[in-house]
Write a protein that holds these residues in place. Structure first.
Motif, PDB file in Angstrom:
ATOM      1  N   SER A  59      37.585  48.021  53.759  1.00 52.99           N
ATOM      2  CA  SER A  59      36.145  47.755  53.811  1.00 52.99           C
ATOM      3  C   SER A  59      35.725  47.417  55.240  1.00 52.99           C
ATOM      4  O   SER A  59      36.564  47.052  56.076  1.00 52.99           O
ATOM      5  CB  SER A  59      35.791  46.596  52.883  1.00 52.99           C
ATOM      6  OG  SER A  59      36.460  45.433  53.313  1.00 52.99           O
TER       7      SER A  59
ATOM      8  N   LEU B 137      35.778  56.338  44.757  1.00 53.51           N
ATOM      9  CA  LEU B 137      36.527  56.533  46.008  1.00 53.51           C
ATOM     10  C   LEU B 137      37.593  57.618  45.830  1.00 53.51           C
ATOM     11  O   LEU B 137      37.775  58.473  46.718  1.00 53.51           O
ATOM     12  CB  LEU B 137      37.188  55.218  46.440  1.00 53.51           C
ATOM     13  CG  LEU B 137      36.246  54.092  46.862  1.00 53.51           C
ATOM     14  CD1 LEU B 137      37.026  52.815  47.141  1.00 53.51           C
ATOM     15  CD2 LEU B 137      35.443  54.492  48.102  1.00 53.51           C
ATOM     16  N   ASP B 138      38.287  57.603  44.688  1.00 49.58           N
ATOM     17  CA  ASP B 138      39.320  58.619  44.425  1.00 49.58           C
ATOM     18  C   ASP B 138      38.689  60.010  44.375  1.00 49.58           C
ATOM     19  O   ASP B 138      39.239  60.973  44.924  1.00 49.58           O
ATOM     20  CB  ASP B 138      40.034  58.323  43.093  1.00 49.58           C
ATOM     21  CG  ASP B 138      40.875  57.046  43.168  1.00 49.58           C
ATOM     22  OD1 ASP B 138      41.158  56.579  44.291  1.00 49.58           O
ATOM     23  OD2 ASP B 138      41.222  56.512  42.097  1.00 49.58           O
TER      24      ASP B 138
ATOM     25  N   GLN C  71      36.438  52.289  42.324  1.00 46.85           N
ATOM     26  CA  GLN C  71      37.721  52.899  42.679  1.00 46.85           C
ATOM     27  C   GLN C  71      37.749  54.371  42.278  1.00 46.85           C
ATOM     28  O   GLN C  71      38.212  55.229  43.034  1.00 46.85           O
ATOM     29  CB  GLN C  71      38.870  52.132  42.004  1.00 46.85           C
ATOM     30  CG  GLN C  71      40.251  52.596  42.455  1.00 46.85           C
ATOM     31  CD  GLN C  71      40.428  52.514  43.970  1.00 46.85           C
ATOM     32  OE1 GLN C  71      40.189  51.475  44.567  1.00 46.85           O
ATOM     33  NE2 GLN C  71      40.830  53.623  44.602  1.00 46.85           N
ATOM     34  N   GLU C  72      37.193  54.656  41.100  1.00 49.59           N
ATOM     35  CA  GLU C  72      37.151  56.051  40.647  1.00 49.59           C
ATOM     36  C   GLU C  72      36.271  56.890  41.586  1.00 49.59           C
ATOM     37  O   GLU C  72      36.616  58.036  41.920  1.00 49.59           O
ATOM     38  CB  GLU C  72      36.604  56.082  39.217  1.00 49.59           C
ATOM     39  CG  GLU C  72      37.046  57.295  38.416  1.00 49.59           C
ATOM     40  CD  GLU C  72      36.442  57.283  37.012  1.00 49.59           C
ATOM     41  OE1 GLU C  72      36.062  58.358  36.546  1.00 49.59           O
ATOM     42  OE2 GLU C  72      36.336  56.193  36.410  1.00 49.59           O
TER      43      GLU C  72
ATOM     44  N   ALA D 163      35.921  52.158  51.676  1.00 46.19           N
ATOM     45  CA  ALA D 163      36.599  53.454  51.598  1.00 46.19           C
ATOM     46  C   ALA D 163      38.007  53.196  51.080  1.00 46.19           C
ATOM     47  O   ALA D 163      38.425  52.033  50.928  1.00 46.19           O
ATOM     48  CB  ALA D 163      36.651  54.115  52.972  1.00 46.19           C
ATOM     49  N   ALA D 164      38.756  54.269  50.814  1.00 42.65           N
ATOM     50  CA  ALA D 164      40.114  54.093  50.291  1.00 42.65           C
ATOM     51  C   ALA D 164      40.941  53.242  51.261  1.00 42.65           C
ATOM     52  O   ALA D 164      41.781  52.458  50.853  1.00 42.65           O
ATOM     53  CB  ALA D 164      40.758  55.459  50.076  1.00 42.65           C
ATOM     54  N   GLY D 165      40.663  53.373  52.557  1.00 39.66           N
ATOM     55  CA  GLY D 165      41.453  52.661  53.567  1.00 39.66           C
ATOM     56  C   GLY D 165      41.042  51.210  53.788  1.00 39.66           C
ATOM     57  O   GLY D 165      41.698  50.492  54.544  1.00 39.66           O
TER      58      GLY D 165
ATOM     59  N   ASN E  36      33.674  59.421  53.509  1.00 41.09           N
ATOM     60  CA  ASN E  36      34.325  58.961  52.279  1.00 41.09           C
ATOM     61  C   ASN E  36      34.048  57.495  51.984  1.00 41.09           C
ATOM     62  O   ASN E  36      34.807  56.848  51.273  1.00 41.09           O
ATOM     63  CB  ASN E  36      35.837  59.196  52.359  1.00 41.09           C
ATOM     64  CG  ASN E  36      36.151  60.682  52.227  1.00 41.09           C
ATOM     65  OD1 ASN E  36      35.252  61.501  52.243  1.00 41.09           O
ATOM     66  ND2 ASN E  36      37.413  61.007  52.094  1.00 41.09           N
ATOM     67  N   GLU E  37      32.971  56.975  52.533  1.00 37.57           N
ATOM     68  CA  GLU E  37      32.628  55.570  52.310  1.00 37.57           C
ATOM     69  C   GLU E  37      31.521  55.426  51.267  1.00 37.57           C
ATOM     70  O   GLU E  37      30.630  56.268  51.172  1.00 37.57           O
ATOM     71  CB  GLU E  37      32.156  54.917  53.620  1.00 37.57           C
ATOM     72  CG  GLU E  37      33.303  54.595  54.568  1.00 37.57           C
ATOM     73  CD  GLU E  37      32.822  53.918  55.841  1.00 37.57           C
ATOM     74  OE1 GLU E  37      33.455  52.944  56.261  1.00 37.57           O
ATOM     75  OE2 GLU E  37      31.812  54.376  56.414  1.00 37.57           O
TER      76      GLU E  37
ATOM     77  N   ASP F 135      37.798  61.238  47.827  1.00 37.52           N
ATOM     78  CA  ASP F 135      38.976  61.698  48.563  1.00 37.52           C
ATOM     79  C   ASP F 135      39.476  63.046  48.054  1.00 37.52           C
ATOM     80  O   ASP F 135      40.028  63.840  48.809  1.00 37.52           O
ATOM     81  CB  ASP F 135      40.099  60.659  48.457  1.00 37.52           C
ATOM     82  CG  ASP F 135      39.931  59.567  49.507  1.00 37.52           C
ATOM     83  OD1 ASP F 135      39.115  59.765  50.427  1.00 37.52           O
ATOM     84  OD2 ASP F 135      40.596  58.526  49.403  1.00 37.52           O
TER      85      ASP F 135
ATOM     86  N   THR G  65      28.630  49.368  49.109  1.00 33.51           N
ATOM     87  CA  THR G  65      28.801  48.552  47.893  1.00 33.51           C
ATOM     88  C   THR G  65      27.640  47.579  47.715  1.00 33.51           C
ATOM     89  O   THR G  65      27.122  47.411  46.617  1.00 33.51           O
ATOM     90  CB  THR G  65      30.126  47.767  47.929  1.00 33.51           C
ATOM     91  OG1 THR G  65      30.160  47.001  49.134  1.00 33.51           O
ATOM     92  CG2 THR G  65      31.315  48.708  47.837  1.00 33.51           C
TER      93      THR G  65
END
Ligand SMILES: Cc1cc2nc3c(=O)[nH]c(=O)nc-3n(C[C@H](O)[C@H](O)[C@H](O)COP(=O)(O)OP(=O)(O)OC[C@H]3O[C@@H](n4cnc5c(N)ncnc54)[C@H](O)[C@@H]3O)c2cc1C
Length: 288
Positions: A143, A18-19, A15-16, A139-141, A163-164, A22, A167
């Motif tokens: 998977s 991805l942030d 998550q970090e 991505a933030a939006g 931004n992907e 962005d 994983t």
């Protein structure tokens, strides 16, 4: 050679990461650094920020997930080469990983970095396509999943969005009564594939070929799938003559790479020779 100036961030969770992606335009993820850092030193890449994902434990590891094996993006080549689970269930990927570069490259380089970089001479793309692997992106939006056959788009180009994060990968267990083989002609200094041939064959109850796959690294600007050869083998006997004829008559590769290591014509010659050898070795392993 020194890279251009950049900011450095270390993410401790996905998550970090991805942030941070962005928040920083044109930032690049850093995994093992074995492709990105050389590119930066040569000034072929000049990202303003690096986001180090190298210590995110949740991105690493190999486990069974139903009938597929789950391989975290941060899993090192050496772990893949040494995995008993992969040797048993997906031996093709373990064999290919054991042939990557040298011990230092295998101990630092990751499967996610390898496929995101998409070097045409990498060893993993053809193996993943032949295996029917799936690549999982976040991505933030949300998977999404991309089949390996659609992930590798061209020279150093993939379906991965800016931004992907990759994983993990899902690699189906090799079917019963099948054998596989990865053979390569390697560059003597780097170990990269001048020609890498990945083959899987499955035998039916009658001993004939019920399914086959043959894919190549190093021959074209991204891994290529010799589907016509596989189609010609399906249903037939897998004797040496049949394999030879299938490759000779059905291997159609356009725009082969040509460089100081090998001309396009020589690469096509290698593709024929190593395609046949890989298929024969896969057949012998299926019969063993
Ligand atoms: C001397 C040498 C010899 C080599 N020989 C071979 C060889 O024989 N065969 C072979 O296949 N490879 C070879 N390699 C490449 C090696 O396999 C690298 O591991 C691989 O190319 C990159 O992996 P990395 O983890 O170092 O990625 P990095 O260099 O850290 O990153 C590469 C790219 O992937 C992106 N990225 C990394 N992780 C992710 C992720 N999880 N999600 C999204 N994007 C991500 C980065 O942003 C960057 O754009 C060699 C490299 C060297 C230096």
């Amino acid at each position: 050679m020194f890279p251009a100036k950049f900011d450095y961030y270390r993410a401790s969770t996905v998550q970090e990461a991805l942030d941070l992606l962005d928040a920083h335009d044109e930032a690049k993820l850093l995994a093992g650094g074995h492709s990105l850092i050389p590119m930066m030193k040569l000034r072929l890449a000049q990202p303003p920020a690096l986001i180090d994902i190298g210590r995110i434990a949740e991105l690493s590891g190999i486990s069974r997930d139903g009938s597929s094996m789950r391989i975290g993006a941060l899993t090192r080549h050496a772990e893949i080469a040494a995995s008993e689970l992969l040797h048993r269930e997906c031996p093709l990927i373990a064999e290919a990983a054991s042939k990557i570069g040298d011990p230092q490259v295998r101990n630092k380089g990751t499967i996610g970095g390898n496929i995101a970089h998409a070097d045409p001479a990498s060893d993993l793309p053809a193996v993943l396509i032949a295996s029917g692997a799936t690549i999982h992106l976040l991505a933030a939006g949300g998977s999404r999943e991309v089949a390996a056959g659609e992930f590798f788009v061209g020279l150093l180009t993939t379906a991965l969005g800016a931004n992907e994060v990759i994983t993990h990968l899902s690699v189906p267990a090799q079917p019963a009564n099948s054998g596989s083989s990865y053979l390569k002609v390697e560059h003597p200094a780097s170990g990269y594939a001048v020609c890498g041939a990945a083959a899987i064959v499955t035998l039916g109850a009658d001993g004939n070929c019920s399914a086959a796959a043959l894919c190549y690294n190093g021959i074209t600007d991204s891994a290529c799938n010799a589907e016509a050869v596989a189609g010609a083998l399906a249903g037939g006997a897998l004797d040496d003559a049949t394999i030879g004829a299938a490759v000779d008559d059905h291997l159609a590769i356009s725009d082969p790479l040509g460089d100081v290591h090998a001309s396009g014509e020589y690469r096509l010659h290698l593709a024929k020779v190593y395609g046949k050898r890989a298929l024969k070795r896969a057949r012998d392993r299926a019969r063993a």
